[in-house]
Scaffold this active site. Structure first.
Site, short mmCIF file in Angstrom:
data_model
loop_
_atom_site.label_atom_id
_atom_site.label_comp_id
_atom_site.label_asym_id
_atom_site.label_seq_id
_atom_site.Cartn_x
_atom_site.Cartn_y
_atom_site.Cartn_z
N GLY A 149 0.78 -1.24 0.00
CA GLY A 149 0.00 0.00 0.00
C GLY A 149 0.80 1.27 0.00
CG ASN B 17 1.84 3.65 -5.69
OD1 ASN B 17 2.36 4.72 -5.98
ND2 ASN B 17 2.31 2.50 -6.12
CG MET C 65 -0.69 -7.97 -7.01
SD MET C 65 0.17 -6.98 -8.27
CE MET C 65 0.96 -8.29 -9.21
NE ARG C 66 -7.23 -12.32 -7.04
CZ ARG C 66 -7.49 -13.61 -7.12
NH1 ARG C 66 -8.01 -14.14 -8.22
NH2 ARG C 66 -7.24 -14.40 -6.09
CG HIS D 176 2.50 -0.70 -16.77
ND1 HIS D 176 2.20 -2.02 -16.49
CD2 HIS D 176 3.54 -0.74 -17.64
CE1 HIS D 176 3.01 -2.82 -17.16
NE2 HIS D 176 3.84 -2.06 -17.87
#
Length: 204
Positions: free
Chosen positions: A15, A17, A92-93, A111
């Site tokens: 977390g 970000n 990550m989904r 990204h």
């Protein structure tokens, strides 16, 4: 000051970000984090949300057995919280059509490369292994084409001769923590528009 932009943040890990957005909001970024959704119950980002007094929805592997139902649950929670935009921060989904249709051109992703180069989950390592002299960070809207959505912001990072994969990763994360709040700020200020005819983002 106009009303703050209400966002939901999706995460899966530490977390950092999320913390950058929380810190920027404390310093005047016109954003209210309405909900933090974690795909994993052991993600440290949950603790960051709790420390900031932000409501959380914690998912797990079992709930993602049906990914469409999982996204429907997340969408319902986001809507109930009043979220206007969805911000993926180390999530990550892969989001499904359920999420994308509920928030068209309002699901933001980060990204760690300069798209359209080095798509995918191993972008930093792929760029490093390719020997590029410049890489960077991209903020874009997610859509059905993985890592191909309209680009909101990018920042280049020089790859030094003495960089290792670890030092390059650290440089990229440092830039992420600055660029992501900046891009969210542009949206909050109403300066971001996607041209439907070209699928390109224009910043006013």
């Amino acid at each position: 000051m106009t009303d703050k932009l209400k966002i939901g943040v999706l995460l899966s890990g530490s977390g950092t970000n999320l913390q950058a957005i929380i810190d920027a909001a404390a310093e005047g970024l016109p954003v209210d984090i309405a909900l933090v959704v974690s795909s994993r119950p052991d993600a440290y980002g949950i603790e960051r949300a709790h420390a900031a007094g932000i409501p959380t929805l914690v998912m797990n592997r079992e709930k993602y057995a049906d990914v469409l139902a999982a996204d429907a649950q997340i969408v319902e929670a986001l809507r109930k919280a009043g979220a206007e935009y969805v911000v993926m921060a180390g999530y990550m989904r892969k989001v499904t059509s359920v999420m994308l249709d509920a928030f068209p051109n309002r699901v933001l992703n980060l990204h760690p490369a300069l798209l359209p180069s080095f798509k995918g989950a191993h972008a930093i390592a792929d760029a490093f292994d390719a020997g590029v002299k410049v890489t960077g960070v991209t903020v874009h809207f997610a859509n059905a084409d993985y890592d191909k959505g309209p680009i909101v912001a990018q920042r280049a990072i020089a790859v030094a001769e003495n960089d290792t994969l670890d030092t390059l990763e650290a440089k990229i994360h440092d830039v992420e923590h600055v660029l992501y709040p900046e891009a969210i700020g542009l949206i909050a200020e109403g300066r971001v528009a996607v041209d439907p005819s070209t699928n390109k983002v224009h910043i006013s």
